[in-house]
Design an enzyme around this catalytic site. Structure first.
Site, PDB file in Angstrom:
ATOM      1  N   GLU A  27       0.853  -1.188   0.000  1.00 10.47           N
ATOM      2  CA  GLU A  27       0.000   0.000   0.000  1.00 10.47           C
ATOM      3  C   GLU A  27       0.890   1.239   0.000  1.00 10.47           C
ATOM      4  O   GLU A  27       2.010   1.216   0.524  1.00 10.47           O
ATOM      5  CB  GLU A  27      -0.869  -0.033   1.276  1.00 10.47           C
ATOM      6  N   ASN A  72      -6.641   1.312   2.869  1.00 12.81           N
ATOM      7  CA  ASN A  72      -7.398   2.537   3.126  1.00 12.81           C
ATOM      8  C   ASN A  72      -6.980   3.650   2.158  1.00 12.81           C
ATOM      9  O   ASN A  72      -7.790   4.506   1.802  1.00 12.81           O
ATOM     10  CB  ASN A  72      -7.164   2.999   4.568  1.00 12.81           C
ATOM     11  N   ASN A 172     -12.066  -1.028  -0.884  1.00 20.49           N
ATOM     12  CA  ASN A 172     -11.372  -1.601   0.275  1.00 20.49           C
ATOM     13  C   ASN A 172     -12.155  -1.323   1.553  1.00 20.49           C
ATOM     14  O   ASN A 172     -12.535  -0.165   1.800  1.00 20.49           O
ATOM     15  CB  ASN A 172      -9.978  -0.969   0.416  1.00 20.49           C
ATOM     16  N   GLU A 173     -12.391  -2.370   2.328  1.00 23.00           N
ATOM     17  CA  GLU A 173     -12.988  -2.247   3.681  1.00 23.00           C
ATOM     18  C   GLU A 173     -14.115  -1.207   3.719  1.00 23.00           C
ATOM     19  O   GLU A 173     -14.122  -0.313   4.576  1.00 23.00           O
ATOM     20  CB  GLU A 173     -11.909  -1.902   4.718  1.00 23.00           C
ATOM     21  N   TYR A 244      -6.532  -9.187  11.503  1.00 26.71           N
ATOM     22  CA  TYR A 244      -5.232  -8.938  12.137  1.00 26.71           C
ATOM     23  C   TYR A 244      -5.327  -9.413  13.579  1.00 26.71           C
ATOM     24  O   TYR A 244      -6.362  -9.240  14.228  1.00 26.71           O
ATOM     25  CB  TYR A 244      -4.906  -7.444  12.099  1.00 26.71           C
ATOM     26  N   GLU A 292      -6.300  -9.435   3.352  1.00 24.77           N
ATOM     27  CA  GLU A 292      -5.410  -8.830   4.370  1.00 24.77           C
ATOM     28  C   GLU A 292      -5.402  -9.753   5.569  1.00 24.77           C
ATOM     29  O   GLU A 292      -6.444 -10.017   6.169  1.00 24.77           O
ATOM     30  CB  GLU A 292      -5.889  -7.429   4.776  1.00 24.77           C
ATOM     31  N   GLN A 353       1.626  -6.517   5.413  1.00 23.19           N
ATOM     32  CA  GLN A 353       1.943  -6.134   4.068  1.00 23.19           C
ATOM     33  C   GLN A 353       3.304  -6.733   3.717  1.00 23.19           C
ATOM     34  O   GLN A 353       3.675  -7.726   4.349  1.00 23.19           O
ATOM     35  CB  GLN A 353       1.923  -4.616   3.977  1.00 23.19           C
TER      36      GLN A 353
HETATM   37  O1  AHR Z   1      -2.871  -2.945   6.234  1.00 23.91           O
HETATM   38  C1  AHR Z   1      -3.136  -1.776   6.932  1.00 23.91           C
HETATM   39  C2  AHR Z   1      -4.586  -1.343   6.809  1.00 23.91           C
HETATM   40  O2  AHR Z   1      -5.398  -2.274   7.456  1.00 23.91           O
HETATM   41  C3  AHR Z   1      -5.175  -1.261   5.427  1.00 23.91           C
HETATM   42  O3  AHR Z   1      -4.924  -0.053   4.793  1.00 23.91           O
HETATM   43  C4  AHR Z   1      -6.639  -1.408   5.682  1.00 23.91           C
HETATM   44  O4  AHR Z   1      -7.310  -1.984   4.591  1.00 23.91           O
HETATM   45  C5  AHR Z   1      -6.710  -2.239   6.945  1.00 23.91           C
HETATM   46  O5  AHR Z   1      -7.535  -1.670   7.880  1.00 23.91           O
END
Ligand code: AHR
Length: 508
Positions: A27, A72, A172-173, A244, A292, A353
């Site tokens: 990103e 994001n 995205n999201e 995450y 992700e 990432q």
């Molecule tokens: O990977 C970091 C961020 O985590 C990304 O930009 C977003 O899609 C997610 O919330």
């Protein structure tokens, strides 16, 4: 000593492992691109300003596809800012990360970098502040050979051949209130459907991903997937998942079982997608793009890294630069196990990432690059998980966790490649204190021998590789593995990740 028993049978295949499962994500965030992959003044920089040492490490990592440019970031991004003569490119505020985007790297440069790396480009379009027209424009610019203003602009900008991007993420999201352009599932679903149908008028064979939930903890989780898929089911091929994990305080027992939560997340999204399929009477099965996933100390970002000063918009700030421990890498390796055991439905995934930002690869400007602990399970799994994922029978004791209930102390997945007869078994011991003695019944594989056995473990589970000590942690050969009369035996240290490969004697 924990005693565990595993039966591996190549007749019980879950599904073929798609190589896209070993994708990653880059990103425009922090030092991912600038001072990460791109540093024209670095001693190893090539003719395009890309660090050759980083390219070598990304190749070694075995990344098969890379999602780009966000995250994001993409929800405020104007793709055309990043193409054409560099000196004419605008500097813009990046609202997602409170930074300045210089646009020195854009679509064409990134595609060039990926060709050097030998990996596929997965492109995300902005459905936050933009919509159908801009998605059509970037698709035309990227994939049409020539003869239109946009396609000819790409040729004039130095890329004669179309990029041929097959897989596209529709935003995205979009379930997240933090996302530029966030709205309801219906709002997003209708926009994603319109965008998908328009893009397919250019190329019906594109592979399109609708946004699922940004975590299983979102209050709209489940409902969001159902409502988005009700709008998009016929138009897209994938629904995304993001997750995450980080320890809550010192509850390492729950943290070590994060893959249990990932399993439940995937199973829930599969159930929701199949519900929509059944209601519609569709014969199409929705795939999951887990685009992700990682360990991310998000609490540290919120407490330390987050930039809020309205007058401060730095270029490539040092944010989200998590340093990963052995324990983090064991959890990480277990997340890969979870993805592989869902190979029938999870056919694409992106480690979030790749460089500097919650990344397996770290760099210092003008200096060296190094492998974080998480580099090792990813590189080895990408190299060795081939063919089909197998359904296993695992017997082992359990332990109680505050977050996930009663969970197995050992976790495992196996893959089997019919062509070569090779089998790989990926293992985790989640116990913080006790070795596990594992026996693997290999009789259904025929005559096999142990080919490789590597373990990631350390007396200090918080040990990590750093700028000053970049090789503190690495894989070691697991010397305990033996095989006799159809039973392989191995000892798994506490808090460890292990891979064992078995070679068919017939195939030799
Ligand atoms: O990977 C970091 C961020 O985590 C990304 O930009 C977003 O899609 C997610 O919330």
């Amino acid at each position: 000593m924990i005693r565990a028993h595993l039966t591996v049978d190549p007749h019980f295949a879950v599904g073929t492992i798609d190589r896209r499962l070993f994708g990653s994500f880059l990103e425009h965030l922090g030092r991912g691109i600038y001072d990460g992959i791109y540093e024209p003044a670095h001693p190893t920089a090539d003719e395009d300003g890309f660090r050759s040492d980083v390219i070598e490490l990304v190749r070694e990592l075995g990344v098969t596809a890379v999602r780009y440019p966000g995250g994001n970031f993409v929800s405020g991004y104007r793709w055309e800012d990043g193409v054409g003569p560099r000196e004419a490119r605008p500097r813009r505020l990046d609202l997602a990360w409170h930074s300045t985007e210089t646009n020195e790297v854009g679509l064409d440069e990134f595609a060039t970098w990926l060709r050097k790396v030998g990996s596929e480009l997965v492109y995300a379009v902005n459905l936050g502040t933009r919509g159908v027209q801009e998605a059509l424009d970037v698709l035309e610019y990227a994939n049409i050979a020539g003869g239109t203003t946009l396609a000819d602009a790409r040729v004039a900008n130095g890329t004669a051949q179309p990029h041929g991007i097959r897989m596209w993420c529709l935003g995205n999201e979009m379930d997240g209130p933090w996302q530029l352009g966030h709205g309801t599932a219906q709002d997003y679903g209708r926009l994603a459907s319109k965008t998908a149908r328009a893009m397919r008028q250019i190329d019906p064979d594109l592979e399109l991903v609708a946004c699922g939930s940004s975590s299983a903890q979102m209050p709209t989780f489940g409902t969001w997937e159902r409502e988005v898929l009700e709008e998009t089911y016929d138009d897209v091929d994938f629904i995304s998942c993001h997750a995450y994990y980080e320890p809550k305080g010192d509850d390492f027992g729950s943290f070590l079982a994060s893959a249990v939560e990932m399993d439940r997340f995937i199973d829930s999204v599969v159930a929701t997608a199949d519900h929509v399929k059944a209601v519609r009477g569709s014969d199409k099965t929705m795939q999951i793009s887990f685009d992700e996933w990682n360990v991310w100390y998000q609490s540290r970002y919120n407490e330390v890294d987050r930039i809020t000063d309205p007058q401060s918009w730095p270029v490539a700030p040092r944010i989200l630069e998590d340093s990963y421990s052995v324990m983090d890498a064991v959890v990480f390796g277990n997340l890969l196990i979870s993805l592989i055991r869902h190979a029938d439905r999870v056919t694409s995934a992106s480690l979030a990432q790749l460089v500097n930002v919650i990344a397996p690869i770290m760099t210092e400007p003008g200096s060296h690059a190094w492998r974080q602990t998480t580099f090792f399970p990813f590189a080895v799994t990408s190299r060795l998980a081939r063919g089909e994922a197998l359904e296993l029978r695992l017997e082992c004791p359990t332990y109680s966790t505050a977050l996930h209930g009663e969970v197995p102390l050992v976790d495992a997945v196996a893959t089997h490649d019919r062509a070569s007869g090779g089998t790989a078994v990926f293992l985790v011991n989640r116990s913080e204190t006790t070795e596990a003695a594992l026996e693997i019944d290999t009789r259904m594989l025929g005559a096999v021998s142990v080919h490789e056995a590597h373990t990631l473990a350390d007396d200090d589970v918080h040990a990590r590789n750093t700028k000053d000590d970049p090789e503190r942690v690495g894989l070691v050969t697991n010397e305990t593995v033996t095989i006799q009369d159809g039973t392989a035996s191995v000892t798994l240290p506490p808090v460890s990740w292990t891979v064992i490969t078995l070679r068919s004697e017939q195939a030799r």
